[in-house]
Design a protein around this motif. Sequence first.
Motif: not given
Length: 408
Positions: A34-48
């Motif tokens: 329920g919390r923001i864990a990461w934000l940034g460039p699309r190319a660097e997005a973590p798996p979910a």
Amino acid sequence: CDALCDALFTNVHLATMEQGYGELRDGAIAVKDGRIAWLGPRAEAPPAASVHDGGGCWLTPGLVDCHTHIVHAGNRSDEFEARLNGATYEDIAKSGGGIMSTVRATRAASEDELLRQSLARVASLLAEGVTTLEIKSGYGLTLDDEAKMLRVARRVGQVLPVSVSTTFLGAHALPPEFAGRADDYVDEICQRMLPQLAALGLADAVDAFCERIGFSSAQTERIFEAARRHGLPVKLHAEQLSDQGGAELVARFGGLSADHLEHLSLAGIDAMAASGTVAVLLPGAYYFLRDTVQPPVAALRASGVPMAVATDCNPGTSPMTSILLAMNMACTLWRVTPQEALAGATIHAARALGRDADIGSLAVGKRADFALWDIARPADLSYAIGFNPCRAVVNAGVLRKPVVSLPG
Ligand SMILES: O=C(O)CC[C@@H]1NC(=O)NC1=O
Ligand SMILES: [Fe+3]
């Protein structure tokens, strides 16, 4: 995310509202618990575990409407008509109409009926990406009826996907039981109503209507001292129709916000700048009352006072359930900029509720409250009149459609 994130919203442009604004194009934002864990460039997005393609939408913090009287019974279209036939808002108030008209209707309504009428109005705000709402009492004016209003406000947040901050506004008008005895009513507020509502956990803040046709600054000060004794923050309807020194008073108490402010003085601005008190602009009431005195937006900007924008949804002076229209009015009527209007309905509004550590901007650790918009640029949100580009809303990481269904 250290472990697998719960959800990723990708292929979006982020308006982070950090440091007042902040844009990240072609970005992504990840959620965990329920919390923001990461934000940034699309190319660097973590798996979910689940990935949502935002289709190039803009993604902002969920909108915050930080000043509403949205819980009330009935409406006052008759007074709207009377004012268009020459009566003034103060005439109507002095002849027993105005706020007291809504007090009579609200006292007569059951808790469930009050909830039913209020939910329809709240749903309109939720359709426009609102994820947090402030709701005031102030149409009960007895302990039982003020408690009824505040219970309904709490139930709104239980029934619909929205976080609710409640505000006790017993000092909204003088009830007939205390006609001619304003100081005795202030005693009732300070010695009975406020302590009991605080003990019941029904109020998150305390407000008052500091005005000629409301309560004096001396009476307001007594209410603020009682709020302080019970650990509740304060805010104030200040300088709406005249300069009563309300802004200085709420600043002296380190208050969350001073609201309306059409008649705000330079001394009031300086006091608010020094105390960090937010200026909540309420263009709906100015527009609906056909007011001509504007709040000093340029001076507030120059002094660095954070400005919020809210609907002031109420049946007498601002029967408005559109935060986007409030943003447009602030820009069109008062030359607030589109970036200021968006900050005013996100991070500054969150600060006016004392909630800016938790909501109001896109930052790791904050609640994952978002709104997704089919727009070309964030300024479109305060540019369009009566058009709602909200395509999805996220409450604490849970995706929903903008239009919510009402119970019953
Ligand atoms: O007219 C009403 O019902 C509330 C009006 C609202 N309350 C206040 O203190 N100022 C306002 O504009
Ligand atoms: Fe108000």
